[in-house]
Design a protein around this motif. Sequence first.
Motif, PDB file in Angstrom:
ATOM      1  N   GLU A  87     -34.213  -5.674  30.399  1.00 50.27           N
ATOM      2  CA  GLU A  87     -34.927  -5.839  29.137  1.00 50.27           C
ATOM      3  C   GLU A  87     -34.537  -4.748  28.137  1.00 50.27           C
ATOM      4  OE1 GLU A  87     -39.012  -7.757  31.058  1.00 50.27           O
ATOM      5  OE2 GLU A  87     -38.782  -5.600  30.784  1.00 50.27           O
ATOM      6  N   ALA A  88     -34.413  -3.517  28.608  1.00 48.05           N
ATOM      7  CA  ALA A  88     -34.048  -2.414  27.723  1.00 48.05           C
ATOM      8  C   ALA A  88     -32.651  -2.618  27.138  1.00 48.05           C
ATOM      9  CB  ALA A  88     -34.117  -1.086  28.478  1.00 48.05           C
ATOM     10  N   VAL A  89     -31.711  -3.063  27.963  1.00 47.78           N
ATOM     11  CA  VAL A  89     -30.349  -3.304  27.492  1.00 47.78           C
ATOM     12  C   VAL A  89     -30.336  -4.427  26.456  1.00 47.78           C
ATOM     13  CG1 VAL A  89     -28.075  -4.165  28.170  1.00 47.78           C
ATOM     14  CG2 VAL A  89     -29.196  -2.402  29.539  1.00 47.78           C
ATOM     15  N   ALA A  90     -31.055  -5.506  26.747  1.00 50.11           N
ATOM     16  CA  ALA A  90     -31.078  -6.647  25.827  1.00 50.11           C
ATOM     17  C   ALA A  90     -31.653  -6.251  24.466  1.00 50.11           C
ATOM     18  CB  ALA A  90     -31.893  -7.791  26.430  1.00 50.11           C
ATOM     19  N   ILE A  91     -32.743  -5.499  24.471  1.00 49.52           N
ATOM     20  CA  ILE A  91     -33.365  -5.095  23.214  1.00 49.52           C
ATOM     21  C   ILE A  91     -32.451  -4.145  22.442  1.00 49.52           C
ATOM     22  CG2 ILE A  91     -35.279  -3.779  22.223  1.00 49.52           C
ATOM     23  CD1 ILE A  91     -37.056  -4.969  24.385  1.00 49.52           C
ATOM     24  N   ALA A  92     -31.827  -3.199  23.137  1.00 51.22           N
ATOM     25  CA  ALA A  92     -30.941  -2.247  22.462  1.00 51.22           C
ATOM     26  C   ALA A  92     -29.756  -2.952  21.819  1.00 51.22           C
ATOM     27  CB  ALA A  92     -30.458  -1.181  23.447  1.00 51.22           C
ATOM     28  N   VAL A  93     -29.166  -3.923  22.514  1.00 48.73           N
ATOM     29  CA  VAL A  93     -28.031  -4.662  21.950  1.00 48.73           C
ATOM     30  C   VAL A  93     -28.479  -5.441  20.715  1.00 48.73           C
ATOM     31  CG1 VAL A  93     -26.410  -6.555  22.360  1.00 48.73           C
ATOM     32  CG2 VAL A  93     -26.740  -4.799  24.099  1.00 48.73           C
ATOM     33  N   LEU A 111     -31.030  -4.764  18.721  1.00 46.82           N
ATOM     34  CA  LEU A 111     -31.325  -3.837  17.637  1.00 46.82           C
ATOM     35  C   LEU A 111     -30.050  -3.289  17.014  1.00 46.82           C
ATOM     36  CD1 LEU A 111     -34.340  -1.845  19.133  1.00 46.82           C
ATOM     37  CD2 LEU A 111     -34.401  -3.453  17.223  1.00 46.82           C
ATOM     38  N   ARG A 112     -29.040  -3.040  17.841  1.00 41.55           N
ATOM     39  CA  ARG A 112     -27.765  -2.562  17.300  1.00 41.55           C
ATOM     40  C   ARG A 112     -27.159  -3.598  16.364  1.00 41.55           C
ATOM     41  NH1 ARG A 112     -23.759   0.839  21.159  1.00 41.55           N
ATOM     42  NH2 ARG A 112     -25.077   2.658  21.516  1.00 41.55           N
ATOM     43  N   ALA A 113     -27.252  -4.870  16.755  1.00 44.06           N
ATOM     44  CA  ALA A 113     -26.704  -5.928  15.906  1.00 44.06           C
ATOM     45  C   ALA A 113     -27.463  -5.979  14.588  1.00 44.06           C
ATOM     46  CB  ALA A 113     -26.781  -7.276  16.620  1.00 44.06           C
ATOM     47  N   GLY A 114     -28.797  -5.881  14.666  1.00 46.93           N
ATOM     48  CA  GLY A 114     -29.604  -5.940  13.452  1.00 46.93           C
ATOM     49  C   GLY A 114     -29.386  -4.757  12.547  1.00 46.93           C
ATOM     50  N   ALA A 115     -29.219  -3.576  13.136  1.00 41.41           N
ATOM     51  CA  ALA A 115     -29.037  -2.375  12.328  1.00 41.41           C
ATOM     52  C   ALA A 115     -27.616  -2.262  11.790  1.00 41.41           C
ATOM     53  CB  ALA A 115     -29.363  -1.130  13.162  1.00 41.41           C
ATOM     54  N   GLY A 116     -26.629  -2.537  12.631  1.00 44.89           N
ATOM     55  CA  GLY A 116     -25.242  -2.342  12.233  1.00 44.89           C
ATOM     56  C   GLY A 116     -24.757  -3.307  11.182  1.00 44.89           C
ATOM     57  N   SER A 170     -35.127  -1.917  12.392  1.00 51.56           N
ATOM     58  CA  SER A 170     -34.175  -1.933  13.503  1.00 51.56           C
ATOM     59  C   SER A 170     -33.654  -0.537  13.794  1.00 51.56           C
ATOM     60  CB  SER A 170     -33.002  -2.876  13.187  1.00 51.56           C
ATOM     61  OG  SER A 170     -33.425  -4.206  13.072  1.00 51.56           O
ATOM     62  N   VAL A 171     -33.328   0.201  12.735  1.00 53.01           N
ATOM     63  CA  VAL A 171     -32.799   1.559  12.928  1.00 53.01           C
ATOM     64  C   VAL A 171     -33.852   2.469  13.548  1.00 53.01           C
ATOM     65  CG1 VAL A 171     -31.924   3.592  11.746  1.00 53.01           C
ATOM     66  CG2 VAL A 171     -31.085   1.352  11.114  1.00 53.01           C
ATOM     67  N   ARG A 172     -35.101   2.395  13.043  1.00 52.04           N
ATOM     68  CA  ARG A 172     -36.158   3.249  13.594  1.00 52.04           C
ATOM     69  C   ARG A 172     -36.393   2.942  15.065  1.00 52.04           C
ATOM     70  NH1 ARG A 172     -38.891   1.730   8.867  1.00 52.04           N
ATOM     71  NH2 ARG A 172     -40.366   0.508  10.107  1.00 52.04           N
ATOM     72  N   ALA A 173     -36.483   1.656  15.391  1.00 54.34           N
ATOM     73  CA  ALA A 173     -36.732   1.271  16.785  1.00 54.34           C
ATOM     74  C   ALA A 173     -35.553   1.646  17.675  1.00 54.34           C
ATOM     75  CB  ALA A 173     -37.004  -0.235  16.872  1.00 54.34           C
ATOM     76  N   LEU A 174     -34.331   1.459  17.160  1.00 56.16           N
ATOM     77  CA  LEU A 174     -33.145   1.789  17.950  1.00 56.16           C
ATOM     78  C   LEU A 174     -33.074   3.286  18.214  1.00 56.16           C
ATOM     79  CD1 LEU A 174     -30.540   0.806  19.263  1.00 56.16           C
ATOM     80  CD2 LEU A 174     -29.403   1.043  17.056  1.00 56.16           C
ATOM     81  N   ALA A 175     -33.400   4.105  17.218  1.00 59.01           N
ATOM     82  CA  ALA A 175     -33.374   5.563  17.405  1.00 59.01           C
ATOM     83  C   ALA A 175     -34.351   5.982  18.501  1.00 59.01           C
ATOM     84  CB  ALA A 175     -33.704   6.265  16.094  1.00 59.01           C
ATOM     85  N   LYS A 176     -35.539   5.375  18.513  1.00 59.61           N
ATOM     86  CA  LYS A 176     -36.526   5.704  19.543  1.00 59.61           C
ATOM     87  C   LYS A 176     -36.049   5.263  20.924  1.00 59.61           C
ATOM     88  CE  LYS A 176     -40.515   5.283  16.444  1.00 59.61           C
ATOM     89  NZ  LYS A 176     -41.743   4.485  16.141  1.00 59.61           N
ATOM     90  N   LEU A 177     -35.497   4.050  20.999  1.00 59.05           N
ATOM     91  CA  LEU A 177     -35.095   3.510  22.295  1.00 59.05           C
ATOM     92  C   LEU A 177     -33.915   4.266  22.882  1.00 59.05           C
ATOM     93  CD1 LEU A 177     -35.496   1.366  24.465  1.00 59.05           C
ATOM     94  CD2 LEU A 177     -34.048  -0.181  23.140  1.00 59.05           C
ATOM     95  N   GLU A 178     -32.894   4.528  22.052  1.00 59.58           N
ATOM     96  CA  GLU A 178     -31.699   5.184  22.583  1.00 59.58           C
ATOM     97  C   GLU A 178     -31.966   6.636  22.957  1.00 59.58           C
ATOM     98  OE1 GLU A 178     -28.143   4.550  20.372  1.00 59.58           O
ATOM     99  OE2 GLU A 178     -28.030   2.501  21.127  1.00 59.58           O
ATOM    100  N   GLN A 179     -33.016   7.219  22.390  1.00 60.55           N
ATOM    101  CA  GLN A 179     -33.359   8.593  22.753  1.00 60.55           C
ATOM    102  C   GLN A 179     -33.811   8.689  24.203  1.00 60.55           C
ATOM    103  OE1 GLN A 179     -36.342  10.292  20.226  1.00 60.55           O
ATOM    104  NE2 GLN A 179     -36.380  12.249  21.286  1.00 60.55           N
ATOM    105  N   VAL A 180     -34.413   7.624  24.720  1.00 61.79           N
ATOM    106  CA  VAL A 180     -34.966   7.664  26.075  1.00 61.79           C
ATOM    107  C   VAL A 180     -34.169   6.829  27.074  1.00 61.79           C
ATOM    108  CG1 VAL A 180     -37.287   8.135  25.239  1.00 61.79           C
ATOM    109  CG2 VAL A 180     -36.570   5.766  25.564  1.00 61.79           C
ATOM    110  N   LEU A 181     -33.109   6.141  26.616  1.00 61.67           N
ATOM    111  CA  LEU A 181     -32.323   5.337  27.550  1.00 61.67           C
ATOM    112  C   LEU A 181     -31.557   6.240  28.525  1.00 61.67           C
ATOM    113  CD1 LEU A 181     -30.582   2.455  25.541  1.00 61.67           C
ATOM    114  CD2 LEU A 181     -32.342   2.234  27.297  1.00 61.67           C
ATOM    115  N   PRO A 182     -31.608   5.949  29.825  1.00 61.34           N
ATOM    116  CA  PRO A 182     -30.776   6.693  30.777  1.00 61.34           C
ATOM    117  C   PRO A 182     -29.294   6.483  30.463  1.00 61.34           C
ATOM    118  CG  PRO A 182     -32.450   5.377  31.909  1.00 61.34           C
ATOM    119  CD  PRO A 182     -32.452   4.936  30.481  1.00 61.34           C
TER     120      PRO A 182
END
Length: 337
Positions: free
Chosen positions: A78-84, A86-91, A101-113
């Motif tokens: 689920e984390a991978v799917a959401i990050a991908v 969000l990247r599409a939406g932001a980029g 999208s950018v705000r959510a992506l920044a939060k998610l990628e900060q905590v992704l292993p």
Amino acid sequence: MTDTPARLLTLLSLLQTPREWPGSELAGRLGVSARTIRRDIDRLRDLGYPVEATLGAEGGYRLVAGAAMPPLVLDDEEAVAIAVGLRAGAGHAIDGVEEASVRALAKLEQVLPSRLRHRVGTLQSATVALTRGDGASIDPRTLTAIASATAGRERLRFAYRARDGAGTRRLVEPNRLVSTGWRWYLVAFDLDRDDWRTFRVDRVSEPFATGARFAPRELPMDAVAFVERGLRGGPAQTYDVELRFAVSAEAVPAWVGAAEAEADGVGGCRVRFACGDAPEWLAARLALTGLPFTVVSPPALAETARSLGARLLSAGAGTPGPPDAAGLPDAPGPPGA
């Protein structure tokens, strides 16, 4: 599972699946007693999670909508799917959701292993998105680095490529990211030039948050207005535009001025807005919407649209039309571009 915090997170992850969970099934999944499940449910409620219980042989527990959105617990897929996503939406600056999208992506990628961050990057590099208009594609890592520095009020260093191709290094205090729906711009105070600047984010590379904090400066005007002024090449006269679209107001892109659209009673709408762009540039952008429209005013825009249409028809027929002295201008760039 004897670790209470880990068990609560696992329980929350199960409850966030849209179904009702019998207490016995939850107990079996977590390897605890039904009594422990009831205590854990009470702990989740104390933390603000609205867990609803139903009685009877078919009863159980499920998470329902509450007054506020509680933190989500995601599994790896689920984390991978959401990050991908969000990247599409932001980029690619999808109209209406780009900043979120950018705000959510920044939060998610900060905590992704790191293992998941690598998977996200692999998926992103193997896909390509279809974009409308001439919006430039942006590396989402650049956007998230800028967004994080902006939110944390950290000075930011980056390499920048100007409109003429010249490369420079910049040290700035980032103020705001602004999306036009087709490009991203950074509004920032340039410390070396001692002045406010806007930067096209697709020309930014190697962004690095220095860790040095700064006190926010007061921008002379709203960030959106500042970018719009830069796109016009400085203060300029605006002119009133009125268009008639053969589609409903909801189908008109927001940048056109859909908020000012009025239904015309026959399934279409009229749109009125003030514009500071050159008529040639506005006509080209309107054509790229793919929507049928008619220019009501001003006459200069109507004539420009006719001229552009004639040139495109000639090009499609393989019979080049007469040269147009005005031509089509290059994409406008703000100060700092």
